[in-house]
Write an enzyme that holds these catalytic residues in place. Sequence first.
Site, PDB file in Angstrom:
ATOM      1  N   PRO A 166       1.028  -1.291  -0.069  1.00 27.07           N
ATOM      2  CA  PRO A 166      -0.029   0.015   0.001  1.00 27.07           C
ATOM      3  C   PRO A 166       0.903   1.237  -0.110  1.00 27.07           C
ATOM      4  CG  PRO A 166      -0.736  -1.424   1.743  1.00 27.07           C
ATOM      5  CD  PRO A 166       0.608  -1.937   1.359  1.00 27.07           C
ATOM      6  N   GLU A 185       1.166  -8.175   7.787  1.00 28.89           N
ATOM      7  CA  GLU A 185       1.190  -6.830   7.627  1.00 28.89           C
ATOM      8  C   GLU A 185       2.433  -6.240   6.746  1.00 28.89           C
ATOM      9  OE1 GLU A 185      -1.827  -6.303   9.787  1.00 28.89           O
ATOM     10  OE2 GLU A 185      -0.588  -4.204   9.440  1.00 28.89           O
ATOM     11  N   ARG A 207      -0.430  -7.738 -21.445  1.00 37.56           N
ATOM     12  CA  ARG A 207      -1.178  -7.521 -22.620  1.00 37.56           C
ATOM     13  C   ARG A 207      -0.327  -6.564 -23.535  1.00 37.56           C
ATOM     14  NH1 ARG A 207      -3.715  -2.359 -22.399  1.00 37.56           N
ATOM     15  NH2 ARG A 207      -5.077  -3.178 -23.729  1.00 37.56           N
ATOM     16  N   ASP A 255      -4.938   2.805 -26.263  1.00 38.59           N
ATOM     17  CA  ASP A 255      -5.387   2.440 -24.529  1.00 38.59           C
ATOM     18  C   ASP A 255      -5.322   4.321 -24.099  1.00 38.59           C
ATOM     19  OD1 ASP A 255      -5.488   0.026 -24.484  1.00 38.59           O
ATOM     20  OD2 ASP A 255      -3.284  -0.165 -23.567  1.00 38.59           O
TER      21      ASP A 255
HETATM   22  N1  LIG Z   1       1.746  -4.728   3.324  1.00 37.71           N
HETATM   23  C1  LIG Z   1       0.839  -4.394   4.092  1.00 37.71           C
HETATM   24  C2  LIG Z   1      -0.486  -4.234   4.900  1.00 37.71           C
HETATM   25  C3  LIG Z   1      -0.150  -3.177   5.603  1.00 37.71           C
HETATM   26  C4  LIG Z   1      -1.131  -2.918   6.486  1.00 37.71           C
HETATM   27  C5  LIG Z   1      -2.211  -3.427   6.386  1.00 37.71           C
HETATM   28  C6  LIG Z   1      -2.425  -4.717   5.589  1.00 37.71           C
HETATM   29  C7  LIG Z   1      -1.547  -4.968   4.906  1.00 37.71           C
HETATM   30  C8  LIG Z   1      -1.763  -6.064   3.821  1.00 37.71           C
HETATM   31  N2  LIG Z   1      -0.471  -6.569   2.677  1.00 37.71           N
HETATM   32  C9  LIG Z   1       0.227  -7.379   3.088  1.00 37.71           C
HETATM   33  C10 LIG Z   1       0.915  -7.579   1.942  1.00 37.71           C
HETATM   34  C11 LIG Z   1       0.452  -6.402   1.092  1.00 37.71           C
HETATM   35  C12 LIG Z   1       0.822  -6.084  -0.481  1.00 37.71           C
HETATM   36  C13 LIG Z   1      -0.076  -5.238  -1.006  1.00 37.71           C
HETATM   37  C14 LIG Z   1      -1.104  -4.680  -0.259  1.00 37.71           C
HETATM   38  C15 LIG Z   1      -1.842  -3.593  -1.103  1.00 37.71           C
HETATM   39  C16 LIG Z   1      -1.355  -3.002  -2.256  1.00 37.71           C
HETATM   40  C17 LIG Z   1      -2.295  -1.951  -2.436  1.00 37.71           C
HETATM   41  N3  LIG Z   1      -2.299  -0.952  -3.613  1.00 37.71           N
HETATM   42  N4  LIG Z   1      -3.065  -2.235  -1.386  1.00 37.71           N
HETATM   43  N5  LIG Z   1      -2.919  -3.036  -0.607  1.00 37.71           N
HETATM   44  C18 LIG Z   1      -1.437  -5.031   0.765  1.00 37.71           C
HETATM   45  C19 LIG Z   1      -0.683  -6.038   1.367  1.00 37.71           C
END
Ligand SMILES: N#Cc1ccccc1Cn1ccc2ccc(-c3cc(N)[nH]n3)cc21
Length: 249
Positions: A91, A118, A160, A175
Amino acid sequence: MRIDIVSIFPDYFAPLDISLLGKARRRGLIEVHVHDLRQWTHDRHRTVDDTPYGGGPGMVMKPDPWGEALDAIAPGGQSADAAPRLIVPTPSGRPFTQAMAVELAAEPWLIFACGRYEGIDSRVVEEARTRMRVDEVSIGDYVLAGGEVAVLVIVEAVGRLVPGVLGNADSVADDSFAPGSMENLLEGPVYTKPPVWRGRAVPEVLLSGHHAAIARWRRDQALRRTAANRPDLIAALDPARLDERDRQV
Ligand SMILES: N#Cc1ccccc1Cn1ccc2ccc(-c3cc(N)[nH]n3)cc21
């Protein structure tokens, strides 16, 4: 293009055997290897996570299995003929965009690390950077439960664009968000047969065969939809690219 994906849920990637990407794999345009991270654990419970240092909720993915997985998949790291690019969905990553998809589509070898819990111990990315290019990437401002869905999104958007994967190369050039395209406008509405469906007719202009009028209509529709759904893209348009007709839309 070679793609390696590491996850504790390898079954998430069964969809990569179907449709466009499945065909590309069978035609040898894309090679995909999915790995279960747990094959690099050595305890009875095949442990991949532990509590976070400093406290806090949830668990963090241990560095050891990841280090061994990347060692096994890319033993040469940055050696001349094997220069993988590691993509780690998170994220807190850089936004994944069409421009990034185009850039990644030119890479010979991508490795995707799917975190869970996490996230992955930060030293994994830190250490990987010493021997390969690493991109931490977000697919949007929302939080998923892990990286797998994000990897499916990225692999589809990148796959793609690999030459030969899409039947009609032109459709890639048209696109939305394609870098270098005239401007970032959203796609307008599309129609196909029948000409009338439940009392709703296809816009006459599309049946006219008048290509200039069709192009004009499509641009108007794209401008209208962009103004309605993505005013930020309208604000970013170069005014010099808008003609008098555009300004009336
Ligand atoms: N990291 C983290 C995390 C941090 C806080 C709460 C939950 C998570 C869960 N998580 C674990 C792995 C992981 C990978 C990618 C996403 C991700 C990507 C987008 N754009 N949104 N979420 C989330 C992921």
